[in-house]
Design an enzyme around this catalytic site. Structure first.
Site, PDB file in Angstrom:
ATOM      1  NE  ARG A  82      -2.696  -0.055  -7.028  1.00 45.53           N
ATOM      2  CZ  ARG A  82      -2.919   1.172  -6.547  1.00 45.53           C
ATOM      3  NH1 ARG A  82      -2.081   2.163  -6.826  1.00 45.53           N
ATOM      4  NH2 ARG A  82      -3.974   1.426  -5.811  1.00 45.53           N
ATOM      5  CE  LYS A 184      -4.164   0.085  -2.070  1.00 45.60           C
ATOM      6  NZ  LYS A 184      -3.302   1.207  -1.672  1.00 45.60           N
ATOM      7  CD  GLU A 218       4.492   3.972  -0.806  1.00 45.69           C
ATOM      8  OE1 GLU A 218       3.448   4.577  -1.104  1.00 45.69           O
ATOM      9  OE2 GLU A 218       4.680   2.776  -1.066  1.00 45.69           O
TER      10      GLU A 218
HETATM   11  C1  LIG Z   1      -2.841   2.451  -1.918  1.00 42.98           C
HETATM   12  C2  LIG Z   1      -1.523   3.021  -1.594  1.00 42.98           C
HETATM   13  C3  LIG Z   1      -1.106   4.270  -2.077  1.00 42.98           C
HETATM   14  C4  LIG Z   1      -1.999   5.198  -2.851  1.00 42.98           C
HETATM   15  O1  LIG Z   1      -2.386   4.668  -4.080  1.00 42.98           O
HETATM   16  P1  LIG Z   1      -3.626   5.279  -4.856  1.00 42.98           P
HETATM   17  O2  LIG Z   1      -3.723   4.429  -6.064  1.00 42.98           O
HETATM   18  O3  LIG Z   1      -3.308   6.672  -5.156  1.00 42.98           O
HETATM   19  O4  LIG Z   1      -4.803   5.158  -3.947  1.00 42.98           O
HETATM   20  C5  LIG Z   1       0.182   4.702  -1.789  1.00 42.98           C
HETATM   21  N1  LIG Z   1       1.008   3.930  -1.050  1.00 42.98           N
HETATM   22  C6  LIG Z   1       0.638   2.743  -0.559  1.00 42.98           C
HETATM   23  C7  LIG Z   1       1.603   1.963   0.251  1.00 42.98           C
HETATM   24  C8  LIG Z   1      -0.629   2.240  -0.813  1.00 42.98           C
HETATM   25  O5  LIG Z   1      -0.989   1.058  -0.306  1.00 42.98           O
END
Ligand SMILES: *Cc1c(COP(=O)(O)O)cnc(C)c1O
Length: 343
Positions: A82, A184, A218
């Site tokens: 990722r 991210k 989300e």
């Molecule tokens: C990091 C993150 C998550 C959660 O991802 P994980 O891989 O489960 O830690 C969900 N939403 C956003 C916007 C994120 O930055």
């Protein structure tokens, strides 16, 4: 009891600095050797691209100490892939997945002494930033980058009690733009901050569920799951939101247990109906694992799940415990999620 340790606030997540970090920088866009260094300020040119044009992405994952004393990183391959994907969407030099994995392993090994016992863990924070010293490069990518992997010993996120969360639903604004939904990037957090801060101060909400047009994406930092004893429902993966490793892990465990998993379009009305029917709502992310939501605020409506109102969210607890048991090597690692990095 006055002076009882239970009454002390837990150390805030992410404020304890592990002694060592790992750094690699590019020369002509190619990453050089990984260096283990004391965690200290980074030498950065004030003209660096990241300070001006937001060329930064990161990851968050954990290393856990098992009952056998060995330390294992949870799904580092997923996080490395990722990060590489985020780097390419930011037009940054893309480190090899193998390089990122080596950096993660190196930072855990350099900090083995400070990996807490369960329920604590060592939180890893890989970071990739554009470092070209060019404040004229507003419309050009950074050709050089710095990869840094930081570590922070963390306790149980819910040491303070784990009360169910209150979330506000934002039905107009998206969390970020379509081209950055699954990246991210720190910039996404900057965009979500105003809405989240207003929800906190005006409505007492812990988080905001972004649902532009009434369709759930989300929260600012966690994926949304609806849970019932035999069913998990969550938005289908698309470019609008971050594809969480916790989300994927919980869905996999749910399928292993014979639960039905539905990934589709999810509306705010359906979330409200699910809660009214006694279903559970939870947020999934590495830091908190799986957190129960007790109250949802939509416009003027305040909806509380009857189950969670009673302080009881059995499906959330069961799936959360099942995942933590795998992470801490108390349950079989059926899907080869753990990478043992003990020497
Ligand atoms: C990091 C993150 C998550 C959660 O991802 P994980 O891989 O489960 O830690 C969900 N939403 C956003 C916007 C994120 O930055």
């Amino acid at each position: 009891m006055v002076g009882s340790t239970d009454a002390q606030p837990a150390t805030p997540f992410g404020t304890v600095v592990a002694p060592h970090m790992v750094v690699a920088t590019t020369v002509d866009g190619v990453f050089g050797a990984l260096e283990v260094q004391p965690t200290a300020p980074l030498p950065m040119h004030p003209f660096a691209h990241v300070f001006h044009y937001g060329s930064a992405c990161f990851e968050g994952l954990k290393a856990h100490r098992g009952a056998d004393g060995r330390v294992r990183i949870f799904r580092p391959d997923r996080h490395a892939t990722r990060l590489a994907d985020s780097a390419s969407r930011l037009l940054l030099p893309v480190p090899d997945v193998a390089t990122i994995l080596s950096a993660m392993t190196a930072v855990v090994r350099a900090n083995l002494d400070v990996v807490p016992d369960p329920p604590g863990s060592l939180y890893l924070r890989p970071l990739l930033v554009g470092v070209d010293p060019n404040i004229g490069a507003a419309a050009a990518p950074s050709r050089e980058a710095m990869l840094v992997v930081l570590a922070s010993p963390v306790g149980d996120y819910f040491a303070a009690g784990g009360r169910p969360l209150k979330v506000a639903v934002e039905t107009v604004l998206p969390r970020t733009t379509p081209q950055f939904g699954r990246v991210k990037a720190g910039a996404n957090y900057a965009m979500a901050l105003g809405v989240t801060d207003a929800a906190r101060t005006r409505r007492g909400a812990d988080q905001v569920v972004f649902a532009p047009g009434g369709v759930v994406q989300e929260t600012g930092a966690a994926n949304v799951l609806l849970l019932a004893p035999d069913h998990v429902r969550t938005p289908a993966l698309d470019d609008g939101f971050l594809h969480g490793v916790t989300r994927d892990s919980v869905l996999t465990i749910a399928r292993d247990r014979g639960m039905t998993v539905t990934e589709d379009r999810l509306t705010v009305d359906e979330v409200v109906a699910w809660l009214d029917d006694g279903g559970e709502l939870a947020l999934a992310g590495t830091a908190a694992v799986l957190a129960a939501v007790g109250t949802v605020v939509v416009g003027d409506r305040v909806v509380t799940s009857p189950t969670t109102r009673a302080g009881f969210h059995p499906v959330t607890s069961a799936l959360r415990n099942a995942l933590i048991d795998v992470q801490q090597a108390r349950a079989p690692d059926r899907h080869h999620w753990l990478v043992d990095v003990s020497p």
